[in-house]
Every structure is written in C-alpha cells, then in structure tokens.
Design a protein around this motif. Structure first.
Motif: not given
Ligand SMILES: C[S@@+](CC[C@H](N)C(=O)[O-])C[C@H]1O[C@@H](n2cnc3c(N)ncnc32)[C@H](O)[C@@H]1O
Length: 453
Positions: A13-15, A89-97, A119-122, A169-172, A196-201, A226-229
C-alpha cells in the motif's frame, strides 16, 4: 541442495499500515525474511515482528544509472537458501512495479512465488485527499499512466476532450510542467483541475490543488522529496467538499508507541494518528531465586497492580506451583483483584499493610518486582515524532537518547512514574486516566499547546 523457499510478492500500500491486506499482515509473521522497498513507510515496517530478518532492497529513481530489472539478488539468494521471503513492494506490485521482470527471474531460478495485491497509491491518494476517481456526470473512466516519459496515453487523454475521465500520472511529478504544457497544446483547457498528492495516506501527506496552467511552476516549491502522484480531471474539484481526513485532529501526526495499551492506540487511530510500533518491548515475569524464596516463605502478600498479580501467576507456573496450592493470605489493589478473579482467586482490596511482602509492578516502587522489560531496537531507520505512547521508562529513555522525540514532544502514558521521570526533561507528558481525559477536545488543545511551546 535444499528446496528453494517461496517468495511472496506483496503490495504494502501507499503508507497507512491500516491499508495492508490481511494476507500480507499474516505473512509478516510467517515468512523467514522480509525484503522491502525504500518507499515502504516505517509505520508498515514497524508491524513486522522484531525477530525477522529485514533487508532493504529497493531503489528510488535511478539518476541516469543503469538498473538490471528483475528480482533483487538478495531475494533470490534468500529463497535459494530455503527461506520463505516476503518481498514488500510499495502500492500494488502489478502497477508500475516491474513485477513482470521479477516474476520471470524467479521462474528462471525455479523459485515458486505468489502475488498479493496492495492498495495502489492512486487509490490511496484519491481516497485520503477526498476526491473520487470516477463520479457520475463528471468522469466515467480513469487512466493510470506513467509520467516518467512522454507517453502516448497522456496525448490520447488530451485529445479525448473535456468529457474525458480522470488521468493519473505515476512518476510524473518531475516532468509535470512538460506534461501540462503538452496537454494544453493539444487542447486541454488551462482551467482543468489537478492535484498533486505527496506521501499519500501517511501522516506526512500533503496535497496541492490547482489547474494545469499553474501547477507546473507551483510543484517546484511543493516538492520536498516525498513520492508524488498527479491526478488530473474534474473530480479533483470535489476535494474541498468531500475531504474527511483533514478534520481529524491527529491526521498529520505520527505516534511512536511502545505499549500494549490497545484502548489508547485505538483512540489515537480514530483521531487520525499514524501509529508506529517502535521500539518494541518484550515483557517477562520472573522473580530471582532470592525474591521467590522471600515470597514462598511468607504468609501475607500484597499486590500493587495487575502486573504484580500477573508476576505471581507466571512465576507459580514456572515453579510448577499449582494455584490451588497457594498458601498465601493475599490482598491488594482493585486491578490486582480484577485480574486474579479470572483465575477464580478472590483477594481483599485494601491499602498496603505494613507487615506484608509487597509485590509491585515497577522496580521504582518499594517491593519485589517480577516484571522485567527488554527493549528491542528497530532494525530500520526511525524518524523523530512529536508524540509517543508508552508506560515504560526504559522506552522513554531510548526515545530521548536516540533523538526520536522532537523538541515540543508529548508522551501519553498511564504510568505516573513516566510523568515523574519526564518532569526533569524538556519532554511533556500527558497522563491518561482510567475513564476519560483522552477525548478529541483534550488532544486538540494539547497539540495547540505543544505547537505554541
Ligand atoms: C515505481 S512507481 C510504484 C507504484 C506502486 N506500485 C503503486 O501501486 O502505487 C512509484 C511511483 O508511485 C507513486 N507513489 C508511490 N507511493 C506513493 C505515495 N505514498 N504517495 C504518492 N505517490 C506515490 C509515485 O508517483 C512514485 O513515483
């Protein structure tokens, strides 16, 4: 060669640790080794039992360096050595993982694996920032795209016109100005809402809401590493109306807890706090042989607390003394009486008599203490906090000595000895009394006074 262990590729998950799946939480206890990404929040890592081997295996951005995608060599090494490995793995492993490459490399080594979604970060970012990804009459589809490079998806979203749904947008974030300029060139209205959401959740979550003509410049100041979505589309405008998280008084607070006090933990969580279970403690109940001799050769015992009663039960068990053979005349506190009642033992409730052997909960009290606390230090990086929850003086000492309490920090405790200990330091304390004092009003004013200090 031994049979390779299994690898569990799990989304963390995201956090917020509350967003982990039940399956992943169970694997944290059952796997031999946990290998985790750098993006995994410390609140999630703190849920892993202290005796697990934990290995950081991730990377963040690749700064132009060449990365060999595939399962990390340490994961392969551990699995080939017969260990079961939880690969978090952060978020979901099958989404940009990069999971395709990772699964292929496990197959290549003949290692069995399982994938557990997260739970994917989106999804986390939208829910915790307070806007839906689809909404009736506003957006009937949602697109997840990588903003790492200029992608054809971004182009097609712009060309779909204003009726298009939501674009994530992931990584955008780093290339956001370029993306938004392209979107406007292709006909997207400059007033299109963007978030733009940083360090979501996590407790560090910050949200920047704007329009696509402005965000490209605004994000430069907003970016703190922090990671941003990024979310684009009309649904973002609902955040003002639907946001539920910012009203929680502790939504931007992390509490370092070193306590089994479930009631207080749950209350803090309901107030929005992120709980980080660290440092962990191991509590043992045993008297040394001299104290046990004093206890067994006396007739009158007085127990000051539930913990003291627990020590007597645990040590009797250890010495194979059946509670039906207890020869003592016991009295003690209400807590001790309540605890012993569960074992069918009824004691007199009274204040400490002079002629009794006193069994106490804390080494600081006058009497025999069978409760011994050992601190288990976290084997990952812990960041300092404004709040802590603990009843243990050793834990407070650890937090202070390791600079884990910020200047205006407050320690919540049920132990008056912790309050006394902190009175000699700069750290404030907040005594949680039995029935109340831990409601929303108190907490809000406490935060205000800790900020004002
Ligand atoms: C390599 S991708 C991994 C995505 C991950 N597998 C997911 O499902 O969320 C990394 C990108 O996910 C987004 N991301 C991951 N964790 C985040 C968080 N806690 N808050 C905001 N964006 C996050 C950012 O856009 C980051 O650049």
């Amino acid at each position: 060669m031994s049979k390779p262990g299994k690898v569990f590729l799990a989304g963390a998950g995201p956090g917020d640790p509350g967003l982990l799946t039940q399956k992943t939480v169970e694997l944290m206890s059952h796997c031999d080794v946990v290998c985790y990404d750098l993006l995994i929040d410390q609140a999630v890592l703190s849920m892993i039992p202290a005796d697990k081997t934990m290995l950081p295996v991730g990377y963040r951005g690749y700064c132009g360096a060449t990365i060999e995608y595939g399962m990390h060599p340490l994961v392969i090494e551990q699995a080939l050595a017969g260990k079961s490995v939880l690969r978090l793995k952060a978020g979901d492993p099958f989404i940009f993982g990069r999971a395709t490459e990772e699964c292929r490399s496990l197959q290549h080594h003949g290692i069995e694996y399982e994938v557990i979604p997260g739970i994917s970060s989106a999804l986390g970012a939208a829910a915790y920032a307070g806007f839906p990804l689809t909404s009736n009459g506003m957006a009937s589809d949602v697109t997840f795209a990588s903003g790492h490079k200029v992608s054809p998806t971004i182009k097609s979203w712009a060309l779909a016109g204003d009726a298009a749904g939501t674009l994530i947008l992931y990584m955008g974030a780093k290339k956001l100005k370029k993306h938004t300029e392209e979107l406007m060139l292709l006909g997207k209205l400059p007033s299109t809402p963007v978030a733009v959401i940083a360090a979501a959740t996590s407790f560090k979550q910050r949200t920047l809401i704007s329009t696509i003509d402005q965000i490209g410049d605004q994000i430069i100041e907003f970016d703190n590493g922090d990671p941003m979505l990024v979310a684009l589309g009309e649904v973002v405008s609902l955040a003002n109306e639907l946001n539920w998280r910012d009203v929680l008084p502790l939504s931007q607070q992390q509490v370092l807890t070193c306590s089994n006090d479930q009631e207080s933990r749950n209350k803090l969580k309901l107030l929005g706090a992120t709980i980080v279970d660290a440092p962990k403690i191991e509590v043992n109940y045993q008297f040394d042989s001299e104290d046990w001799l004093t206890i067994t050769t006396n007739k009158h015992l007085w127990l000051d607390s539930q913990e003291a009663a627990k020590s007597l039960i645990e040590c009797s068990r250890k010495h194979r003394l059946d509670i039906r053979d207890w020869h003592w005349n016991i009295s003690g506190s209400q807590d001790a009486a309540d605890y012993l009642q569960h074992f069918g033992i009824f004691i007199t409730i009274n204040d400490k008599p002079v002629d009794h052997v006193c069994i106490v909960a804390s080494t600081k009290s006058h009497g025999i203490c069978g409760r011994q606390v050992r601190l288990i230090q976290p084997n990952y990086q812990l960041s300092p906090s404004s709040f802590a929850l603990t009843n243990e003086i050793v834990a407070v000492e650890f937090l202070i000595n390791n600079n884990l309490l910020l200047d205006d920090a407050v320690v919540f405790t049920r132990n008056v000895e912790v309050v006394e200990f902190l009175s000699d330091t700069d750290v404030k304390s907040y005594l949680i009394t039995k029935n109340d004092s831990f409601d929303e009003l108190d907490i809000s004013s406490l935060i205000l006074c800790s900020r004002a200090a």
